[in-house]
Design an enzyme around this catalytic site. Sequence first.
Site, PDB file in Angstrom:
ATOM      1  N   HIS A   1     -56.030  18.433 -63.165  1.00 18.81           N
ATOM      2  CA  HIS A   1     -55.217  17.980 -62.018  1.00 18.81           C
ATOM      3  C   HIS A   1     -53.774  17.667 -62.437  1.00 18.81           C
ATOM      4  O   HIS A   1     -52.830  17.950 -61.715  1.00 18.81           O
ATOM      5  CB  HIS A   1     -55.893  16.740 -61.423  1.00 18.81           C
ATOM      6  CG  HIS A   1     -55.719  16.585 -59.956  1.00 18.81           C
ATOM      7  ND1 HIS A   1     -56.660  15.980 -59.164  1.00 18.81           N
ATOM      8  CD2 HIS A   1     -54.721  16.942 -59.115  1.00 18.81           C
ATOM      9  CE1 HIS A   1     -56.237  15.973 -57.906  1.00 18.81           C
ATOM     10  NE2 HIS A   1     -55.058  16.549 -57.853  1.00 18.81           N
TER      11      HIS A   1
ATOM     12  N   PRO B   1     -49.135  23.027 -47.964  1.00 19.07           N
ATOM     13  CA  PRO B   1     -48.256  24.082 -47.441  1.00 19.07           C
ATOM     14  C   PRO B   1     -47.633  23.710 -46.097  1.00 19.07           C
ATOM     15  O   PRO B   1     -46.665  24.345 -45.682  1.00 19.07           O
ATOM     16  CB  PRO B   1     -49.200  25.285 -47.292  1.00 19.07           C
ATOM     17  CG  PRO B   1     -50.552  24.675 -47.110  1.00 19.07           C
ATOM     18  CD  PRO B   1     -50.558  23.436 -47.946  1.00 19.07           C
TER      19      PRO B   1
ATOM     20  N   PHE C   1     -44.641  19.826 -40.991  1.00 12.54           N
ATOM     21  CA  PHE C   1     -44.231  21.014 -40.239  1.00 12.54           C
ATOM     22  C   PHE C   1     -45.119  21.306 -39.031  1.00 12.54           C
ATOM     23  O   PHE C   1     -44.884  22.267 -38.313  1.00 12.54           O
ATOM     24  CB  PHE C   1     -44.127  22.230 -41.172  1.00 12.54           C
ATOM     25  CG  PHE C   1     -42.964  22.100 -42.113  1.00 12.54           C
ATOM     26  CD1 PHE C   1     -41.674  22.102 -41.620  1.00 12.54           C
ATOM     27  CD2 PHE C   1     -43.153  21.914 -43.469  1.00 12.54           C
ATOM     28  CE1 PHE C   1     -40.581  21.937 -42.464  1.00 12.54           C
ATOM     29  CE2 PHE C   1     -42.080  21.747 -44.330  1.00 12.54           C
ATOM     30  CZ  PHE C   1     -40.787  21.755 -43.815  1.00 12.54           C
ATOM     31  N   SER C   2     -46.111  20.459 -38.814  1.00 11.54           N
ATOM     32  CA  SER C   2     -46.874  20.598 -37.567  1.00 11.54           C
ATOM     33  C   SER C   2     -46.134  19.909 -36.432  1.00 11.54           C
ATOM     34  O   SER C   2     -46.452  20.119 -35.265  1.00 11.54           O
ATOM     35  CB  SER C   2     -48.262  19.977 -37.728  1.00 11.54           C
ATOM     36  OG  SER C   2     -48.139  18.568 -37.798  1.00 11.54           O
TER      37      SER C   2
ATOM     38  N   ARG D   1     -47.515  18.239 -45.922  1.00  7.88           N
ATOM     39  CA  ARG D   1     -48.339  17.073 -45.602  1.00  7.88           C
ATOM     40  C   ARG D   1     -48.330  16.792 -44.102  1.00  7.88           C
ATOM     41  O   ARG D   1     -48.256  15.651 -43.661  1.00  7.88           O
ATOM     42  CB  ARG D   1     -47.904  15.863 -46.420  1.00  7.88           C
ATOM     43  CG  ARG D   1     -48.049  16.157 -47.932  1.00  7.88           C
ATOM     44  CD  ARG D   1     -47.739  14.958 -48.781  1.00  7.88           C
ATOM     45  NE  ARG D   1     -47.850  15.269 -50.190  1.00  7.88           N
ATOM     46  CZ  ARG D   1     -48.947  15.087 -50.934  1.00  7.88           C
ATOM     47  NH1 ARG D   1     -50.033  14.615 -50.398  1.00  7.88           N
ATOM     48  NH2 ARG D   1     -48.946  15.387 -52.221  1.00  7.88           N
ATOM     49  N   GLY D   2     -48.348  17.872 -43.356  1.00  5.61           N
ATOM     50  CA  GLY D   2     -48.437  17.766 -41.893  1.00  5.61           C
ATOM     51  C   GLY D   2     -47.077  17.728 -41.223  1.00  5.61           C
ATOM     52  O   GLY D   2     -46.976  17.882 -40.008  1.00  5.61           O
TER      53      GLY D   2
ATOM     54  N   TYR E   1     -60.385  12.532 -55.153  1.00  2.04           N
ATOM     55  CA  TYR E   1     -60.271  12.378 -53.693  1.00  2.04           C
ATOM     56  C   TYR E   1     -61.408  11.469 -53.207  1.00  2.04           C
ATOM     57  O   TYR E   1     -62.574  11.807 -53.295  1.00  2.04           O
ATOM     58  CB  TYR E   1     -60.318  13.724 -52.966  1.00  2.04           C
ATOM     59  CG  TYR E   1     -59.223  14.693 -53.347  1.00  2.04           C
ATOM     60  CD1 TYR E   1     -58.039  14.265 -53.939  1.00  2.04           C
ATOM     61  CD2 TYR E   1     -59.360  16.060 -53.104  1.00  2.04           C
ATOM     62  CE1 TYR E   1     -57.029  15.162 -54.290  1.00  2.04           C
ATOM     63  CE2 TYR E   1     -58.356  16.965 -53.445  1.00  2.04           C
ATOM     64  CZ  TYR E   1     -57.203  16.504 -54.043  1.00  2.04           C
ATOM     65  OH  TYR E   1     -56.218  17.400 -54.392  1.00  2.04           O
TER      66      TYR E   1
HETATM   67  N1  LIG Z   1     -53.123  19.466 -56.814  1.00  2.00           N
HETATM   68  C1  LIG Z   1     -52.601  18.414 -56.228  1.00  2.00           C
HETATM   69  O1  LIG Z   1     -52.006  17.553 -56.857  1.00  2.00           O
HETATM   70  C2  LIG Z   1     -52.738  18.281 -54.729  1.00  2.00           C
HETATM   71  C3  LIG Z   1     -51.957  17.343 -54.038  1.00  2.00           C
HETATM   72  C4  LIG Z   1     -52.106  17.270 -52.656  1.00  2.00           C
HETATM   73  C5  LIG Z   1     -53.003  18.090 -52.000  1.00  2.00           C
HETATM   74  N2  LIG Z   1     -53.765  18.971 -52.703  1.00  2.00           N
HETATM   75  C6  LIG Z   1     -54.740  19.856 -52.030  1.00  2.00           C
HETATM   76  O2  LIG Z   1     -54.042  20.613 -51.030  1.00  2.00           O
HETATM   77  C7  LIG Z   1     -54.671  20.447 -49.773  1.00  2.00           C
HETATM   78  C8  LIG Z   1     -53.657  20.568 -48.655  1.00  2.00           C
HETATM   79  O3  LIG Z   1     -52.581  19.670 -48.822  1.00  2.00           O
HETATM   80  P1  LIG Z   1     -52.375  18.406 -47.871  1.00  2.00           P
HETATM   81  O4  LIG Z   1     -53.616  18.133 -47.114  1.00  2.00           O
HETATM   82  O5  LIG Z   1     -51.804  17.350 -48.735  1.00  2.00           O
HETATM   83  O6  LIG Z   1     -51.170  18.831 -46.920  1.00  2.00           O
HETATM   84  P2  LIG Z   1     -50.952  19.908 -45.771  1.00  2.00           P
HETATM   85  O7  LIG Z   1     -52.007  20.925 -45.802  1.00  2.00           O
HETATM   86  O8  LIG Z   1     -49.555  20.316 -45.896  1.00  2.00           O
HETATM   87  O9  LIG Z   1     -51.055  19.012 -44.451  1.00  2.00           O
HETATM   88  C9  LIG Z   1     -52.207  18.308 -44.084  1.00  2.00           C
HETATM   89  C10 LIG Z   1     -51.892  17.522 -42.838  1.00  2.00           C
HETATM   90  O10 LIG Z   1     -51.515  18.425 -41.809  1.00  2.00           O
HETATM   91  C11 LIG Z   1     -52.303  18.228 -40.659  1.00  2.00           C
HETATM   92  N3  LIG Z   1     -52.539  19.562 -40.103  1.00  2.00           N
HETATM   93  C12 LIG Z   1     -53.185  20.597 -40.691  1.00  2.00           C
HETATM   94  N4  LIG Z   1     -53.162  21.681 -39.891  1.00  2.00           N
HETATM   95  C13 LIG Z   1     -52.509  21.318 -38.768  1.00  2.00           C
HETATM   96  C14 LIG Z   1     -52.185  21.976 -37.573  1.00  2.00           C
HETATM   97  N5  LIG Z   1     -52.498  23.253 -37.373  1.00  2.00           N
HETATM   98  N6  LIG Z   1     -51.523  21.285 -36.601  1.00  2.00           N
HETATM   99  C15 LIG Z   1     -51.198  19.989 -36.773  1.00  2.00           C
HETATM  100  N7  LIG Z   1     -51.455  19.313 -37.914  1.00  2.00           N
HETATM  101  C16 LIG Z   1     -52.123  19.974 -38.896  1.00  2.00           C
HETATM  102  C17 LIG Z   1     -53.549  17.544 -41.117  1.00  2.00           C
HETATM  103  O11 LIG Z   1     -54.018  16.756 -40.058  1.00  2.00           O
HETATM  104  P3  LIG Z   1     -55.498  16.118 -39.996  1.00  2.00           P
HETATM  105  O12 LIG Z   1     -55.640  15.338 -41.274  1.00  2.00           O
HETATM  106  O13 LIG Z   1     -55.430  15.276 -38.787  1.00  2.00           O
HETATM  107  O14 LIG Z   1     -56.460  17.222 -39.895  1.00  2.00           O
HETATM  108  C18 LIG Z   1     -53.046  16.717 -42.311  1.00  2.00           C
HETATM  109  O15 LIG Z   1     -52.556  15.494 -41.863  1.00  2.00           O
HETATM  110  C19 LIG Z   1     -55.345  19.079 -49.891  1.00  2.00           C
HETATM  111  O16 LIG Z   1     -56.383  18.928 -48.957  1.00  2.00           O
HETATM  112  C20 LIG Z   1     -55.831  19.097 -51.310  1.00  2.00           C
HETATM  113  O17 LIG Z   1     -57.053  19.803 -51.397  1.00  2.00           O
HETATM  114  C21 LIG Z   1     -53.621  19.083 -54.061  1.00  2.00           C
END
Ligand SMILES: NC(=O)c1ccc[n+]([C@@H]2O[C@H](COP(=O)([O-])OP(=O)(O)OC[C@H]3O[C@@H](n4cnc5c(N)ncnc54)[C@H](OP(=O)(O)O)[C@@H]3O)[C@@H](O)[C@H]2O)c1
Length: 429
Positions: free
Chosen positions: A225, A305, A311-312, A308-309, A157
Amino acid sequence: MTTETPPTREAVAFADPLTCAPNAVGDAVAPGLGPADRTAGALLSVRATGMSFRFVRSLRTCEFDPAEGPADREERRDRTELPTDRRGRQRGYARSPSLRSVRQRRLGRNGPRVSAIGLGCMGMSQSYGVPDTAGALATFERAFELGVTFLDTADIYGPFTNEELVGRAIRGRRDDVVLATKCGFVPGDGTGPNRIDGSPEHIRAACEASLRRLGVRTIDLYYLHRVDPRTPIEESVRAMAGLVDDGKVRYLGLSEVSPATLRRAGSVHPITAVQSEYSLWTRDPETGILPACRELGVGFVPFSPLGRGFFSGTVRSLAGLPADDFRRGIPRFQEGNLERNLALLDRLESIAREQGVSPAQLALAWVLHRGEDLVPIPGTKRRRYLEENVAATELSLTAEQLSRIEEAVRREAVAGERYSPAGQALIDR
Ligand SMILES: NC(=O)c1ccc[n+]([C@@H]2O[C@H](COP(=O)([O-])OP(=O)(O)OC[C@H]3O[C@@H](n4cnc5c(N)ncnc54)[C@H](OP(=O)(O)O)[C@@H]3O)[C@@H](O)[C@H]2O)c1
């Protein structure tokens, strides 16, 4: 849907956020609660919605309620158990009896106890818009105040800058957090995609570098990963187990692995957690890795979950996103698919409106209801979103509400893959 009797002040004070009994929705509760309750967002739905889920207590209102009896206080303390140091003592800010924090879950049969949701840190450095270091550090602060202690990062990252940021955020409070990071990706040279390297040499070197960037002596949970198709999983895990023996890592994890790979890995060293994408629109783990984790006592950490945003409800078109936003490359966000997926989101939003919560909270609460052994890690760089997500841990959904949500976002109706073909090719099946 149940019709609810207006609750009394006492009913609210003693309501259990998990079972939500007795019912606690209704303006009648508001006069009995302080101004912080109203602003914190945990009593977001203090109004008569006629629904049977609700927030019963503010997350910002941290004082114990004087109306509580000692038994209630004891029970609350149990629920708010926070990370302990090596000698089993609770540490840091979390010990304050005046601080209320998010409930906890155990990661796997024998893993650490962590906050019921973690904080995904990736988006603070890449993927979803412009990084904002000051905002991210303030988000960490708020996370720690609320007892969100499970942090998720990876060396890739940034690359590398996210671990540095996390290292900065946890300085002086190492024992208050459960720190997860990952190895196995090698950044591309700018012209091509990232490579996978699960060789023992790479894993050992990557761990040293992560420890340095994070400024810690030990990583609590170290994930591979992605599985390296050129390195047998046993070899990768043996190298990771060596890091445990050396005291550099406490627990091992894998990301996006098949049940067969998990079993092979577990024959070398206990695996504490598997991290895979899991949300309303990515249900594949239910028929593959999730039952395997349950059988083997391995914790399951749903990443992305919130889709990737998606569902917000804040991403209704690609037009407003920066040119390098990761979602531009995801088929589900692309023209043709996006419109069909937005129709599903509309239905989720309408349920969320009825219930006085945000669609992000509903989506997250749905994941949390899939089992006590799941610890989702929603990602955000903003305090406001973090607070909203933490409040979702207080939602209690009935079976009827859960099936309405699943009916709104039927898995067969989701349009498009979750990754580009290149990304899909890296998934171990
Ligand atoms: N193992 C893997 O291959 C892998 C792959 C992807 C992700 N991950 C891990 O999983 C974590 C979470 O996944 P993700 O970040 O990809 O997706 P996510 O949690 O599904 O969604 C993140 C996005 O949702 C927005 N968001 C979060 N809470 C919100 C709310 N209450 N209201 C409105 N928008 C909201 C965030 O906005 P802002 O950015 O504006 O705050 C961001 O754009 C990552 O940070 C990472 O640590 C792991």
